[in-house]
Design an enzyme around this catalytic site. Structure first.
Site, PDB file in Angstrom:
ATOM      1  N   LYS A  23       0.777  -1.355  -0.135  1.00  0.00           N
ATOM      2  CA  LYS A  23       0.146  -0.005  -0.103  1.00  0.00           C
ATOM      3  C   LYS A  23       0.881   1.224  -0.077  1.00  0.00           C
ATOM      4  O   LYS A  23       0.387   2.307  -0.657  1.00  0.00           O
ATOM      5  CB  LYS A  23      -1.051   0.049   1.342  1.00  0.00           C
ATOM      6  N   GLU A  83      -9.619   7.613   4.080  1.00  0.00           N
ATOM      7  CA  GLU A  83     -10.754   6.570   4.940  1.00  0.00           C
ATOM      8  C   GLU A  83      -9.929   5.073   4.886  1.00  0.00           C
ATOM      9  O   GLU A  83      -9.228   4.884   3.937  1.00  0.00           O
ATOM     10  CB  GLU A  83     -12.038   6.568   4.407  1.00  0.00           C
ATOM     11  N   SER A 129       1.761  -9.705  -1.240  1.00  0.00           N
ATOM     12  CA  SER A 129       1.355  -8.407  -1.081  1.00  0.00           C
ATOM     13  C   SER A 129       1.750  -7.806   0.456  1.00  0.00           C
ATOM     14  O   SER A 129       2.030  -6.583   0.542  1.00  0.00           O
ATOM     15  CB  SER A 129      -0.094  -8.228  -1.384  1.00  0.00           C
TER      16      SER A 129
HETATM   17  C1  LIG Z   1      -5.128  -3.989   1.451  1.00  0.00           C
HETATM   18  C2  LIG Z   1      -4.302  -5.179   1.096  1.00  0.00           C
HETATM   19  C3  LIG Z   1      -4.712  -5.987   0.027  1.00  0.00           C
HETATM   20  C4  LIG Z   1      -5.908  -5.903  -0.735  1.00  0.00           C
HETATM   21  O1  LIG Z   1      -5.735  -4.777  -1.545  1.00  0.00           O
HETATM   22  P1  LIG Z   1      -5.659  -4.622  -3.110  1.00  0.00           P
HETATM   23  O2  LIG Z   1      -5.945  -3.269  -3.534  1.00  0.00           O
HETATM   24  O3  LIG Z   1      -6.377  -5.375  -3.712  1.00  0.00           O
HETATM   25  O4  LIG Z   1      -3.862  -4.993  -3.430  1.00  0.00           O
HETATM   26  C5  LIG Z   1      -4.082  -7.109  -0.093  1.00  0.00           C
HETATM   27  N1  LIG Z   1      -2.954  -7.569   0.752  1.00  0.00           N
HETATM   28  C6  LIG Z   1      -2.580  -6.536   1.821  1.00  0.00           C
HETATM   29  C7  LIG Z   1      -1.489  -7.318   2.463  1.00  0.00           C
HETATM   30  C8  LIG Z   1      -3.365  -5.562   2.132  1.00  0.00           C
HETATM   31  O5  LIG Z   1      -2.739  -4.666   2.995  1.00  0.00           O
END
Ligand SMILES: *Cc1c(COP(=O)(O)O)cnc(C)c1O
Length: 426
Positions: free
Chosen positions: A88, A110, A379
Site C-alpha cells: 500500500k 478513509e 502483498s
Molecule cells: C489492502 C491489502 C490487500 C488488498 O488490496 P488490493 O488493492 O487488492 O491490493 C492485499 N494484501 C494486503 C497485505 C493488504 O494490506
C-alpha cells in the site's frame, strides 16, 4: 501500461462523483496525465521508494516449497518487505509526490482495516503534510494498534459513528470533507477503485511491482514467468504485478478473491466469477458489485480484512470480461492452510490477504510442470494478523496475555458491508 479510454475500461469505470468534486478530479487527472510519461517523474518516485521503503523488493525462489507442492517452480515477489509491511505504501508515496506538485498542504483518507490509514499517516509525516484519517468507530476498536501509531505519527483519526460505523460511513465522511476542502487538500484513495482518474493512477504507481518483477524474472529465471498470481481486494497489488504482462498473452494472470466461509450470500467476497458480482454504479464508479435481490450493496466476509470489499477495480472487471484475467478464489480455511505451509517451508510470515494468493497459486502450481515458473505476489506480511491466526489455530499453551487478548478482541472476521444502493450515483 494501463490506459483508460476517457476514464472507462470497456464498460467499467467512469466518474460518477458529486458535481462539486469534478474540478478536483480533473485537476488531479491533468497533472497525472502530464507526468505519467515523464521519465524524470518516474525516477523521482523510484528514488523515494528506494530510499524510504527499501525497494526494489526481492524475487525469492522457494525451493523447499516448490518440491513440496510438486509442480511449477514457485517464486515470491516480496512486497511484505516494504516499509509498513505491504504494497500500500507504494501508491501512497506516489500520491504524496502529486500532492507536492499541486501545492496542497493537507491529505485525508478513509480506512477500514487501518493499513491504508497507517501508510497515509507515514507518508504525511515524511512529506510534512497535515493528515486526517476517517475511520468507523467499530473499526477503531478492532484496529487499536494501527490507530495508536497513526496518532503517534501526528495524524488526526476521526471516529465515524453513523450507520454501521465501518468503512462505507468513513468514506462518506471523507468525501464530505473533500467537497469542502479540495482547494488545499488531496484525498488519498487506497486501491484501484473510485472515480477516474483513481483506478488508472493507483495502477500506475503500483506497476513498480511488475516492472521490477519482470526485470528480476529476466535475470533470475531467464525469461518471463508462465504465471503471475495475486490476491484481489480492491485490485491494486494484482494490477501492479500484472501491469507489464497484460499484453503478453503467454503469461497467465490469476486473481484470487476471498471465498470466505461459503458461496452463500454474505459469506464471501467473490465479485469476478460467474454468478457473483453484477454491474452497478456506487462509490463514484461503475464495476461489478456484490448486490442483493433489491440491488442494494451486499454483505461480504473474509478472514482477511483487506479482501473484504463489495466492489472491485473496474480494470480487473474489464480484464476478466475480456478473458485476459483468470479469476479464482480461496476460502478462509484454504488461506489459513497456505499461510501455515509458507511459514513451515520457507520461514516467511505472509499476510492473510496474501495467503489467498498462495492458496490459489499452490493449487495451480501442482498442475504445472517443473519446467514452468510461477510468481506469486506476496502483498504483505502477517504480523498484523496474529489474533486471527491464533484464533484459527487454538493451542492450550498460548500465554495468559494472548488468551486475554483473544477474549477481549472482537472477532474481526465478522466485518460486513451493507447499505447503499449499487444502482445509485454515489
Ligand atoms: C489492502 C491489502 C490487500 C488488498 O488490496 P488490493 O488493492 O487488492 O491490493 C492485499 N494484501 C494486503 C497485505 C493488504 O494490506
Amino acid at each position: 501500461m494501463i490506459r483508460s479510454n476517457n476514464g472507462m475500461f470497456g464498460s467499467f469505470g467512469g466518474r460518477y462523483a458529486p458535481e462539486i468534486l469534478t474540478p478536483a478530479l480533473i485537476e488531479l487527472e491533468r497533472l497525472f496525465f502530464s507526468l505519467r510519461d515523464d521519465p524524470d517523474f518516474w525516477r523521482e518516485y523510484q528514488t523515494l521508494a528506494q530510499q524510504f521503503s527499501g525497494r526494489p523488493t526481492p524475487l525469492t525462489p522457494c525451493e523447499r516449497l516448490s518440491r513440496e507442492i510438486g509442480g511449477a517452480q514457485i517464486w515470491l515477489k516480496r512486497e511484505d518487505l516494504n516499509h509498513s509491511g505491504a504494497h500500500k505504501v507504494n501508491n501512497v508515496l506516489g500520491q504524496g509526490l502529486l500532492v507536492r506538485r499541486m501545492g496542497k498542504r493537507r491529505v485525508i483518507a478513509e480506512t477500514g482495516a487501518g493499513q491504508h490509514g497507517l501508510a497515509t499517516a507515514i507518508m504525511a509525516a515524511r512529506l510534512g503534510l497535515e493528515c486526517r484519517i476517517y475511520m468507523g468507530e467499530d473499526d477503531i476498536e478492532r484496529q487499536y494498534g494501527n490507530v495508536f501509531w497513526m496518532r503517534r505519527l501526528g495524524a488526526e483519526v476521526i471516529p465515524v459513528a453513523t450507520g454501521a460505523r465501518t468503512l462505507k460511513e468513513a468514506m462518506d465522511e471523507a468525501l464530505r470533507d473533500w467537497a469542502a476542502s479540495f482547494e488545499d487538500t488531496h484525498y488519498v484513495l487506497g486501491t484501484a477503485c473510485g472515480p477516474a482518474p483513481f483506478p488508472e493512477l493507483v495502477a500506475y504507481f503500483q506497476s513498480i511491482i511488475g516492472k521490477e518483477l519482470q526485470q528480476q524474472a529476466l535475470s533470475q529465471i531467464g525469461r518471463n514467468p508462465d504465471s503471475v498470481v495475486a490476491c484481489v481486494g480492491g485490485g491494486s497489488n494484482a494490477l501492479g504485478a500484472f501491469a507489464p504482462f497484460i499484453e503478453r498473452h503467454d503469461v497467465e494472470l490469476v486473481g484470487v478473491e476471498a471465498g470466505g466461509r461459503s458461496r452463500e450470500e454474505g459469506q464471501h467476497s467473490i465479485r469476478l466469477q460467474e454468478g457473483t458480482g453484477e454491474d452497478g454504479i456506487a462509490q463514484g464508479f461503475k464495476t461489478l458489485f456484490l448486490q442483493d435481490a433489491d440491488g442494494q450493496l451486499g454483505h461480504t466476509h473474509s478472514v482477511a480484512a483487506g479482501l473484504d470489499y463489495v466492489g472491485v477495480s473496474p480494470i480487473l472487471a474489464d480484464l476478466t470480461q475480456r478473458g485476459r484475467l483468470t479469476p479464482d478464489s480461496a476460502t478462509d480455511e484454504e488461506a489459513l492452510a497456505a499461510f501455515e505451509t509458507l511459514l513451515r517451508y520457507e520461514g516467511i510470515i505472509p499476510a492473510l490477504e496474501s495467503s489467498h494468493a498462495l492458496a490459489g497459486g499452490f493449487r495451480r502450481a501442482a498442475q504445472m510442470s517443473p519446467q514452468q515458473h510461477m510468481v506469486i505476489n506476496l502483498s504483505g506480511r502477517g504480523d498484523k494478523d496474529i489474533f486471527n491466526v491464533a484464533r484459527a489455530f487454538p493451542h492450550p499453551d498460548w500465554s495468559a496475555f494472548l488468551q486475554r487478548e483473544l477474549a477481549r478482541q472482537p472477532d474481526f472476521t465478522t466485518q460486513t458491508t451493507q447499505g447503499e444502493s449499487a444502482t445509485d450515483v454515489a
